[in-house]
Write a protein that holds these residues in place. Structure first.
Motif, PDB file in Angstrom:
ATOM      1  N   THR A   1      52.893  27.181   8.570  1.00 45.92           N
ATOM      2  CA  THR A   1      53.245  27.476   9.960  1.00 45.92           C
ATOM      3  C   THR A   1      53.292  26.158  10.703  1.00 45.92           C
ATOM      4  OG1 THR A   1      50.949  27.777  10.640  1.00 45.92           O
ATOM      5  CG2 THR A   1      52.148  29.759   9.960  1.00 45.92           C
ATOM      6  N   GLY A   2      54.098  26.111  11.732  1.00 47.73           N
ATOM      7  CA  GLY A   2      54.194  24.880  12.499  1.00 47.73           C
ATOM      8  C   GLY A   2      55.276  25.032  13.544  1.00 47.73           C
ATOM      9  N   THR A   3      55.502  23.954  14.266  1.00 47.29           N
ATOM     10  CA  THR A   3      56.562  23.938  15.264  1.00 47.29           C
ATOM     11  C   THR A   3      57.481  22.770  14.967  1.00 47.29           C
ATOM     12  OG1 THR A   3      55.221  22.633  16.779  1.00 47.29           O
ATOM     13  CG2 THR A   3      55.155  25.032  17.045  1.00 47.29           C
ATOM     14  N   MET A   4      58.710  22.940  15.353  1.00 43.88           N
ATOM     15  CA  MET A   4      59.713  21.915  15.147  1.00 43.88           C
ATOM     16  C   MET A   4      60.401  21.663  16.481  1.00 43.88           C
ATOM     17  SD  MET A   4      60.974  20.428  12.440  1.00 43.88           S
ATOM     18  CE  MET A   4      62.408  19.640  11.867  1.00 43.88           C
ATOM     19  N   PRO A   5      60.458  20.423  16.912  1.00 42.63           N
ATOM     20  CA  PRO A   5      61.150  20.181  18.189  1.00 42.63           C
ATOM     21  C   PRO A   5      62.631  20.503  18.049  1.00 42.63           C
ATOM     22  CG  PRO A   5      60.606  18.111  17.109  1.00 42.63           C
ATOM     23  CD  PRO A   5      59.980  19.216  16.297  1.00 42.63           C
ATOM     24  N   TRP A   6      63.168  21.157  19.052  1.00 40.72           N
ATOM     25  CA  TRP A   6      64.570  21.542  19.035  1.00 40.72           C
ATOM     26  C   TRP A   6      65.419  20.351  19.444  1.00 40.72           C
ATOM     27  CZ3 TRP A   6      67.522  25.034  17.038  1.00 40.72           C
ATOM     28  CH2 TRP A   6      68.822  25.169  17.495  1.00 40.72           C
ATOM     29  N   GLN A   7      66.402  20.032  18.616  1.00 40.82           N
ATOM     30  CA  GLN A   7      67.296  18.907  18.900  1.00 40.82           C
ATOM     31  C   GLN A   7      68.725  19.407  18.928  1.00 40.82           C
ATOM     32  OE1 GLN A   7      66.552  15.168  17.810  1.00 40.82           O
ATOM     33  NE2 GLN A   7      64.353  15.428  17.717  1.00 40.82           N
ATOM     34  N   GLY A   8      69.081  20.184  19.889  1.00 40.18           N
ATOM     35  CA  GLY A   8      70.427  20.720  19.860  1.00 40.18           C
ATOM     36  C   GLY A   8      70.991  20.812  21.162  1.00 40.18           C
TER      37      GLY A   8
END
Length: 175
Positions: A168-175
């Protein structure tokens, strides 16, 4: 459903437990080549059956799946018979309704589990008359076992096996 490169795959949760579930995935239909073929690799000729389950597979019979996956996998994946490469499953019998399989995935190498590979193994064995399509087949992969069976009404193949949280984790959104 789960979105895959091969399209949407409907899933059913069979049972739930803390952090793990049994899930059945409708894998769709398998298109199996009409006859066994041969491929040259590592100085020998090896028999395989071509299967497409939304992605291409070559199912090879092996006395030593791990050894052959390491030795032959990259060469078979890139053989001239497969202009767009192929996944390669190395398979041996482990019982009347069970096989051991090691899958070399195109572009990745040996993997712990491959649902389309397990499905391709079932399709290849039933097409060769080596497994009764009315019976489930346990496919033992390095990461664990799944069961493949054919829905007798639709003809579609179903895969049942464990699903568990591994990260589990978070990913910064780059879009």
């Amino acid at each position: 459903p789960i979105r895959t490169d091969a399209g949407l795959r409907p899933c059913t949760i069979i049972s739930r437990g803390p952090g793990a579930w049994q899930v059945r995935v409708a894998m769709g239909e398998a298109r199996v080549g009409g006859a066994d073929e041969r491929v040259d690799a590592a100085g020998g000729r090896h028999t395989f059956r071509r299967v497409d389950v939304g992605n291409p597979h070559a199912v090879l019979w092996s006395n030593e799946p791990w050894v052959d996956a390491r030795r032959l996998g990259p060469e078979v994946e890139n053989a001239p018979a497969f202009p767009r490469q192929t996944n390669v499953a190395f398979v041996r019998r482990a019982g009347p309704d069970a096989v051991e399989a090691v899958v070399h995935e195109r572009g990745c190498g040996i993997t712990q589990a491959c649902g389309t590979g397990a499905t391709a193994v079932f399709a290849a064995l039933t097409a060769r008359g080596e497994h009764d399509p009315r019976r489930a087949l346990a496919v033992h992969l390095p990461g664990g076992a799944v069961t493949i069976e054919r829905d007798q009404r639709s003809g579609h193949l179903l895969m049942t096996g464990p699903a568990e949280v591994v990260f589990t984790g978070t990913m910064p959104w780059q879009g």
